[in-house]
Design a protein around this motif. Structure first.
Motif, PDB file in Angstrom:
ATOM      1  N   ALA A   1       0.844  -1.208   0.000  1.00 12.06           N
ATOM      2  CA  ALA A   1       0.000   0.000   0.000  1.00 12.06           C
ATOM      3  C   ALA A   1       0.882   1.263   0.000  1.00 12.06           C
ATOM      4  O   ALA A   1       1.884   1.335   0.710  1.00 12.06           O
ATOM      5  CB  ALA A   1      -0.913  -0.013   1.217  1.00 12.06           C
ATOM      6  N   PRO A   2       0.525   2.410  -0.806  1.00 11.58           N
ATOM      7  CA  PRO A   2       1.347   3.644  -0.825  1.00 11.58           C
ATOM      8  C   PRO A   2       1.243   4.416   0.487  1.00 11.58           C
ATOM      9  O   PRO A   2       0.209   4.396   1.155  1.00 11.58           O
ATOM     10  CB  PRO A   2       0.738   4.445  -1.982  1.00 11.58           C
ATOM     11  CG  PRO A   2      -0.686   3.937  -2.073  1.00 11.58           C
ATOM     12  CD  PRO A   2      -0.639   2.503  -1.681  1.00 11.58           C
ATOM     13  N   ALA A   3       2.337   5.145   0.803  1.00 13.05           N
ATOM     14  CA  ALA A   3       2.350   5.935   2.045  1.00 13.05           C
ATOM     15  C   ALA A   3       1.507   7.179   1.874  1.00 13.05           C
ATOM     16  O   ALA A   3       1.592   7.881   0.875  1.00 13.05           O
ATOM     17  CB  ALA A   3       3.780   6.303   2.402  1.00 13.05           C
ATOM     18  N   VAL A   4       0.671   7.615   2.828  1.00 10.22           N
ATOM     19  CA  VAL A   4      -0.196   8.794   2.813  1.00 10.22           C
ATOM     20  C   VAL A   4       0.303   9.786   3.859  1.00 10.22           C
ATOM     21  O   VAL A   4       0.427   9.449   5.027  1.00 10.22           O
ATOM     22  CB  VAL A   4      -1.659   8.394   3.094  1.00 10.22           C
ATOM     23  CG1 VAL A   4      -2.559   9.616   3.103  1.00 10.22           C
ATOM     24  CG2 VAL A   4      -2.134   7.388   2.070  1.00 10.22           C
ATOM     25  N   LYS A   5       0.607  11.079   3.370  1.00  7.79           N
ATOM     26  CA  LYS A   5       1.098  12.105   4.300  1.00  7.79           C
ATOM     27  C   LYS A   5      -0.038  12.637   5.136  1.00  7.79           C
ATOM     28  O   LYS A   5      -1.116  12.940   4.617  1.00  7.79           O
ATOM     29  CB  LYS A   5       1.727  13.257   3.522  1.00  7.79           C
ATOM     30  CG  LYS A   5       2.979  12.868   2.768  1.00  7.79           C
ATOM     31  CD  LYS A   5       3.557  14.061   2.074  1.00  7.79           C
ATOM     32  CE  LYS A   5       4.825  13.685   1.333  1.00  7.79           C
ATOM     33  NZ  LYS A   5       5.423  14.871   0.642  1.00  7.79           N
TER      34      LYS A   5
END
Length: 258
Positions: free
Chosen positions: A243-247
Motif C-alpha cells: 500500500a502507498p504511504a499517505v502524508k
C-alpha cells in the motif's frame, strides 16, 4: 569243415490268468458289479490273493469289490482261512490314510474292497444274503453287503474333514491378521479393513498413516484450516506492505497573501 547251426525252439511265455467264478450285480445293495469267488477251503491262500492283483481303475473310489464265499471244512478252519487271507492281501484292500493333522479318512481309490462270508452263515440267517452276513477285510463287524462295500471313512469323510481343516485354517489366518491390525496413535482404536488397505497402498508413509480414518480426516481438516489462516495472514501482510504511504494533513490552513 562246415558247422551246422541248430535252430532254437521259440520260447513260449505261459501267462496264468485268474478269473472270478461269477461276475454279479447287486443293485438292491448299491453294488453295480462285484466279483464272486466260491472257496471250499482247498486251494492255497496265495491263489486267492493272486485274484486281487490285476484289476483296472474304475474311475470311482476303489476297484470292483471281490467277494469270497467260504464253505466246507470246520468253522475254525474257515475262520483261520479268512484271517490268513486278510494278512496276505492287506496291501490290496487297506487303502492309504490321508496325511495331515485333522484327517482320519482313508483313500480307497487304489484299493480292492475284499468281502468274505460263509455259505453256512448265509443259510443260517433268516434274512439270508440280505442279512448282516458279510465282513469287509480290515473290519471286525459283520454287516449287510451294502454296508460292507461302502466306504464311510473314505472320500465322504475326507470332504467333511477337509472343510473342517480349511475352516480352522481360515480362523487361524484371521486371528493372525487381527493380531497384526494397526492401532491408531491418536485414539487407540484398531484400523478398519478399508483404512488398513489404504495405508498399505501409500507410496510415502507418513505420520497420518498411523491414524485411523476419522482421526485422519480430523487432522486433515485442522491442517487445511491452518493453511487457509496462514494464507490469509500472508495476503494481508503483503497487501499492507504494498500500500502507498499517505502524508498526514495539517490542522491549520495558511491563507494565500494578496
Amino acid at each position: 569243415m562246415r558247422h551246422s547251426r541248430r535252430r532254437r525252439a521259440p520260447v513260449r511265455l505261459v501267462v496264468r490268468r485268474q478269473y472270478a467264478d461269477l461276475t454279479m450285480r447287486a443293485p438292491d445293495a448299491g453294488v453295480p458289479a462285484m466279483l464272486l469267488e466260491a472257496d471250499r477251503v482247498t486251494e492255497p491262500v496265495d491263489d486267492l490273493v493272486d485274484k486281487l492283483r490285476l484289476y483296472p481303475a474304475t474311475g470311482r473310489e476303489g476297484y470292483v469289490p471281490v467277494v469270497f464265499v467260504f464253505t466246507g471244512q470246520t468253522v475254525a478252519q474257515r475262520e483261520s482261512r479268512m484271517r490268513r487271507l486278510e494278512q496276505a492281501a492287506r496291501r490290496y484292500f487297506a487303502g492309504t490314510p490321508h496325511r495331515g493333522e485333522g484327517f482320519t479318512s482313508v483313500d480307497y481309490h487304489q484299493a480292492v474292497p475284499v468281502v468274505v462270508t460263509e455259505l453256512e452263515r448265509i443259510t443260517a440267517d433268516p434274512a439270508g444274503a440280505a442279512g448282516a452276513v458279510w465282513r469287509r477285510r480290515g473290519r471286525d463287524e459283520w454287516q449287510t453287503l451294502s454296508e460292507a462295500v461302502d466306504n464311510p471313512d473314505g472320500v465322504r469323510l475326507y470332504q467333511v474333514q477337509l472343510r473342517e481343516v480349511r475352516r480352522r485354517e481360515a480362523e487361524r489366518e484371521a486371528a493372525e491378521r487381527e493380531a497384526q491390525r494397526p492401532v491408531c496413535t491418536q485414539c487407540g482404536i484398531k484400523f478398519a479393513d478399508e483404512r488398513r488397505q489404504e495405508t498399505k497402498r501409500s507410496a510415502w508413509p507418513g505420520e497420518w498413516d498411523r491414524l485411523c480414518g476419522p482421526c485422519k480426516r480430523e487432522a486433515a481438516d485442522c491442517a487445511e484450516a491452518e493453511r487457509v489462516a496462514r494464507r490469509r495472514a500472508e495476503e494481508a501482510e503483503r497487501a499492507a506492505a504494498e500500500a502507498p504511504a499517505v502524508k498526514p494533513r495539517s490542522r491549520f490552513r495558511i491563507g494565500r497573501r494578496r
